[in-house]
Enzyme design. Structure first.
Site, PDB file in Angstrom:
ATOM      1  N   TYR A 139      -0.658   5.121   1.494  1.00  0.00           N
ATOM      2  CA  TYR A 139      -0.853   4.185   1.586  1.00  0.00           C
ATOM      3  C   TYR A 139      -1.364   3.213   0.452  1.00  0.00           C
ATOM      4  O   TYR A 139      -0.680   2.779  -0.715  1.00  0.00           O
ATOM      5  CB  TYR A 139      -2.437   4.687   0.965  1.00  0.00           C
ATOM      6  CG  TYR A 139      -3.730   4.098   0.908  1.00  0.00           C
ATOM      7  CD1 TYR A 139      -4.045   3.009   1.689  1.00  0.00           C
ATOM      8  CD2 TYR A 139      -4.211   4.199  -0.323  1.00  0.00           C
ATOM      9  CE1 TYR A 139      -5.330   2.715   1.525  1.00  0.00           C
ATOM     10  CE2 TYR A 139      -6.083   3.369  -0.951  1.00  0.00           C
ATOM     11  CZ  TYR A 139      -6.506   2.485   0.592  1.00  0.00           C
ATOM     12  OH  TYR A 139      -7.112   1.321   0.661  1.00  0.00           O
TER      13      TYR A 139
ATOM     14  N   ASN B 262      -2.476   0.534  -0.169  1.00  0.00           N
ATOM     15  CA  ASN B 262      -3.375   0.134  -2.077  1.00  0.00           C
ATOM     16  C   ASN B 262      -2.614   0.327  -2.826  1.00  0.00           C
ATOM     17  O   ASN B 262      -2.765   0.337  -4.011  1.00  0.00           O
ATOM     18  CB  ASN B 262      -4.762   0.334  -1.662  1.00  0.00           C
ATOM     19  CG  ASN B 262      -5.289  -1.252  -0.711  1.00  0.00           C
ATOM     20  OD1 ASN B 262      -4.778  -2.241  -0.103  1.00  0.00           O
ATOM     21  ND2 ASN B 262      -6.487  -1.005  -0.935  1.00  0.00           N
ATOM     22  N   TYR B 263      -1.773   1.962  -2.690  1.00  0.00           N
ATOM     23  CA  TYR B 263      -1.614   2.779  -3.971  1.00  0.00           C
ATOM     24  C   TYR B 263       0.065   2.234  -3.450  1.00  0.00           C
ATOM     25  O   TYR B 263       0.432   3.352  -3.292  1.00  0.00           O
ATOM     26  CB  TYR B 263      -1.362   3.819  -3.556  1.00  0.00           C
ATOM     27  CG  TYR B 263      -3.206   4.473  -3.258  1.00  0.00           C
ATOM     28  CD1 TYR B 263      -3.665   3.932  -4.257  1.00  0.00           C
ATOM     29  CD2 TYR B 263      -3.755   5.327  -3.008  1.00  0.00           C
ATOM     30  CE1 TYR B 263      -5.556   3.745  -4.113  1.00  0.00           C
ATOM     31  CE2 TYR B 263      -5.177   6.248  -3.499  1.00  0.00           C
ATOM     32  CZ  TYR B 263      -5.986   5.339  -3.826  1.00  0.00           C
ATOM     33  OH  TYR B 263      -7.017   5.753  -3.593  1.00  0.00           O
TER      34      TYR B 263
END
Length: 321
Positions: free
Chosen positions: A243, A245-246
């Site tokens: 992911y 955003n991580y």
């Protein structure tokens, strides 16, 4: 004419259950059943290979290690937190229709304004005044995060292994976000975000600590990587998706303020899959000099002298149709 804002209430619901090490999946189900007012088997509301059509508005099961302040015994606690837009009466009626085994009552719910929900998600106790958001002094917290996408149900043995490793790390939580529904209806190529149909859930491994020093950092980073390595056979493959955003610098990072195409292709395919090629073209058209960049940014097309490397542009154009 004056317009007044309408303050929408958000409801936050938490149901927790703890099991002592050594842990077992069956024990967890039994514990969860005992902790609820059960009229139906709790098993019917949990995703299994026998029950693949369950319907839940509960969001983000979060296994987390808890330590008994008296005995020092470590346990794994799983919280199911729902963030609901509307009144508690509406949610209680909906939950009691879909999950009567939970026996939810209005007293289990906490209605609050939007800004009050921000305080909750910042991990402050319920009832903390919103003025805490003005506090600019924070305790230093170090962290390491990794992410995965799971496409097949995990076996009981795998879940037990996860819990044992969590107890070993202690300062860790797993944030599990179920997929399906609207997420699965959107095409993988409709937006840059490609992780759509075919995923059961997304998981974030989040380790956090307050101890300063390289020894503590090395220990927690190593343990987090070991947990992720253990999960390798049970998560997405070719590529092992992540992911965006991580941010996970383990899967590639640019050095010396330069964006290396080969490095970016590794993390780019994990974050964006086949959409990475189109993002490279967009980046090349809009920011050909790569002015806007970070450690894991989208690269421009590789160049030799004043031209792009021969053969790359047709390949990418072919990839995006």
């Amino acid at each position: 004419m004056k317009f007044f804002p309408v303050l929408l209430s958000f409801l936050l619901l938490s149901v927790s259950c703890a099991t002592s090490a050594p842990v077992s999946f069956d024990g967890f189900l039994q514990c969860l059943t005992r902790k609820t007012q059960s009229t139906l088997p709790i098993f019917d509301s949990i995703y299994t290979t026998q029950n693949t059509s369950y319907d839940s508005i509960l969001h983000a099961p979060m296994p987390q290690v808890k330590k008994n302040s008296t005995t020092g015994e470590k346990t794994v606690e799983v919280s199911f937190i729902a963030h609901f837009l509307g009144s508690s009466d509406k949610l209680v009626a909906l939950l009691n229709k879909r999950f009567p085994e939970l026996g939810i009552q209005s007293t289990d719910c906490h209605e609050m304004s939007w800004v009050e929900s921000i305080v909750f998600w910042a991990d402050y106790p319920l009832g903390t005044p919103i003025s805490v958001l003005l506090n600019t002094t924070n305790m230093a917290v170090y962290s390491k995060g990794k992410s995965d996408y799971v496409k097949e149900p995990l076996s009981k043995d795998v879940i037990e292994s996860i819990w044992k490793h969590m107890i070993k790390i202690e300062k860790i939580l797993l944030d599990i976000n179920p997929y399906g529904g609207r997420m699965a209806e959107i095409s993988a190529t409709a937006t840059p975000y490609p992780h759509r149909a075919g995923n059961l859930f997304h998981v974030m491994y989040y380790t956090y600590w307050t101890e300063a020093g390289i020894n503590a950092t090395n220990r927690y980073v190593r343990l987090t990587r070991e947990l992720a390595d253990m999960m390798t056979p049970y998560v997405s493959k070719n590529p092992r998706e992540a992911y965006q955003n991580y941010k996970d610098l383990d899967i590639g990072v640019n050095q010396d303020n330069q964006t290396d195409f080969a490095t970016a292709a590794v993390y780019g395919m994990k974050y964006y899959k086949d959409n990475f090629a189109r993002l490279v073209l967009v980046k090349t058209m809009i920011d050909p000099e790569n002015f806007f960049k970070n450690k894991q940014s989208i690269p421009t097309l590789p160049r030799v002298g004043d031209g792009y490397i021969r053969g790359i542009l047709p390949l990418i154009e072919s990839a995006i149709g």
